[in-house]
Design an enzyme around this catalytic site. Structure first.
Site, PDB file in Angstrom:
ATOM      1  N   MET A  19       0.842  -1.197   0.000  1.00  0.00           N
ATOM      2  CA  MET A  19       0.000   0.000   0.000  1.00  0.00           C
ATOM      3  C   MET A  19       0.879   1.250   0.000  1.00  0.00           C
ATOM      4  O   MET A  19       1.789   1.365   0.818  1.00  0.00           O
ATOM      5  CB  MET A  19      -0.890  -0.006   1.259  1.00  0.00           C
ATOM      6  N   TRP A  31     -17.214  19.637   6.925  1.00  0.00           N
ATOM      7  CA  TRP A  31     -18.239  19.162   7.862  1.00  0.00           C
ATOM      8  C   TRP A  31     -17.740  19.285   9.300  1.00  0.00           C
ATOM      9  O   TRP A  31     -18.363  18.808  10.222  1.00  0.00           O
ATOM     10  CB  TRP A  31     -18.599  17.704   7.544  1.00  0.00           C
ATOM     11  N   TYR A  66     -19.082   9.491   1.499  1.00  0.00           N
ATOM     12  CA  TYR A  66     -18.618  10.756   0.931  1.00  0.00           C
ATOM     13  C   TYR A  66     -19.445  11.207  -0.274  1.00  0.00           C
ATOM     14  O   TYR A  66     -19.411  12.372  -0.652  1.00  0.00           O
ATOM     15  CB  TYR A  66     -17.147  10.662   0.506  1.00  0.00           C
ATOM     16  N   SER A 189     -11.517   1.444  10.734  1.00  0.00           N
ATOM     17  CA  SER A 189     -11.268   2.868  10.903  1.00  0.00           C
ATOM     18  C   SER A 189     -11.911   3.313  12.210  1.00  0.00           C
ATOM     19  O   SER A 189     -12.982   2.823  12.575  1.00  0.00           O
ATOM     20  CB  SER A 189     -11.857   3.643   9.718  1.00  0.00           C
ATOM     21  N   ASN A 190     -11.240   4.205  12.910  1.00  0.00           N
ATOM     22  CA  ASN A 190     -11.766   4.761  14.164  1.00  0.00           C
ATOM     23  C   ASN A 190     -11.943   3.718  15.260  1.00  0.00           C
ATOM     24  O   ASN A 190     -12.784   3.887  16.150  1.00  0.00           O
ATOM     25  CB  ASN A 190     -13.109   5.472  13.906  1.00  0.00           C
ATOM     26  N   SER A 245      -7.409  18.871   9.050  1.00  0.00           N
ATOM     27  CA  SER A 245      -8.419  19.414   8.120  1.00  0.00           C
ATOM     28  C   SER A 245      -8.422  20.940   8.102  1.00  0.00           C
ATOM     29  O   SER A 245      -9.461  21.579   7.934  1.00  0.00           O
ATOM     30  CB  SER A 245      -9.826  18.897   8.478  1.00  0.00           C
TER      31      SER A 245
END
Length: 330
Positions: A19, A31, A66, A189-190, A245
């Protein structure tokens, strides 16, 4: 001092899949309130993903939620049609099983769901995967992630073990999808240490453990215990929101500015170098072609141990997040 050679350009997952260390994120809009709140704006993907492809990106991180998978898939398809690109050159990540979003965010209810409101969790995951592959116009993704470990709200079933059981059901369905060739690798994830421990107890086969845990990490948001836990088990940690972000003025932090000036690099390049030199992969996102090039140009310098420690120290105070805290998910 870390070697700045090509060995940091990619990581090998525990199932043998390679990867890239840097992938282009395909969530657009705002957001988190870092700017004037907009919600999701998938239309921004048309130009940004085109520029990313033009600037050499071949790894892309997306998600059902998304709303950009049809756009991204169309842009790939145009390049497949012209012969400019082959499927094998791309590394595509997507995420399923996002809980119902807070009402102030403009995400379709079709794209999000809480496990306690779904009649057949496994079938919902399978159906979502079909929709995702249809939108992408692909036969498989390279990496499929469970987007969140559970709901943001209360468990309404009356069974305290339900959230854990739901995660195990979703994960076994992911294993089934991987076995069928719909995903080359599967991860989460998370997920916190607690979520990971439970999942690996419930699906104990070593080869079935997640290959990746994608979590919010930037210099103001770190979880060294979680990273150590993952590293010990061969789970690669991917940093989303690697620059927070755009929130908190991170890229103007004097410590980062000083290090960047020393190396003749941007603060964004320093942050990404810190990520990959720490053993993480990262998902920078920008709409500017110049920044896209810069974000991939991080392999010709290295941060000293002292500089790495200085950046680590920025996250020693109160954690600043742009997304919900996963430790609040039951």
């Amino acid at each position: 001092m870390h070697d700045s050679a090509d060995d940091l350009r990619a990581v090998t997952l525990h199932n043998g899949v390679t990867m890239p260390s840097i992938a282009f994120g395909t969530a657009f809009g705002d957001w988190v309130g870092a700017t004037d709140f907009q919600g999701f704006l998938p239309e921004q993907a048309w130009r940004a993903v085109t520029l990313a492809l033009d600037n050499g990106y071949r790894a892309f991180d997306g998600a059902r939620v998304y709303g950009t998978e049809r756009i991204v898939g169309t842009l790939f398809g145009q390049r497949f049609a012209s012969g400019e690109l082959t499927r094998e050159e791309l590394f595509i990540t997507t995420k399923l099983a996002h809980p119902a979003a807070p009402p102030h965010i403009n995400i379709s209810h079709k794209r999000t769901w809480d496990a306690d409101k779904v009649g057949d969790i496994a079938q919902r995951v399978r159906d979502d995967m079909v929709d995702t592959l249809d939108d992408l116009g692909l036969g498989y993704v390279d990496l499929l992630l469970v987007h969140w470990p559970g709901s943001f709200g209360m468990n309404t079933t009356g069974d305290p073990d339900f959230p854990r059981q739901a995660r195990a059901t979703i994960w076994r369905t992911f294993c089934e999808l991987a076995d069928k060739g719909a995903a080359r690798a599967i991860g989460v994830s998370n997920f916190t240490i607690r979520h990971l421990r439970q999942l690996m107890e419930d699906v104990p086969e070593p080869e079935r453990r997640p290959v990746v845990n994608q979590v919010e990490i930037h210099p103001y948001c770190r979880d060294p215990e979680l990273e150590a836990f993952c590293r010990e088990r061969g789970i690669v940690v991917t940093a989303y929101a690697p620059f927070a972000s755009g929130a908190f003025g991170l890229l103007q932090d004097p410590a980062l500015v000083g290090i960047a000036e020393r190396h003749g690099k941007t603060t964004g390049q320093v942050v990404l170098r810190w990520h990959v030199q720490s053993g993480r992969t990262a998902l920078p996102k920008t709409s500017k072609a110049k920044r896209m090039g810069e974000n991939r140009d991080i392999y010709d310098f290295a941060l000293s141990d002292e500089e790495m420690r200085a950046i680590d120290a920025l996250g020693a105070g109160e954690t600043r997040r742009t997304c919900p805290d996963p430790s609040n998910v039951v």
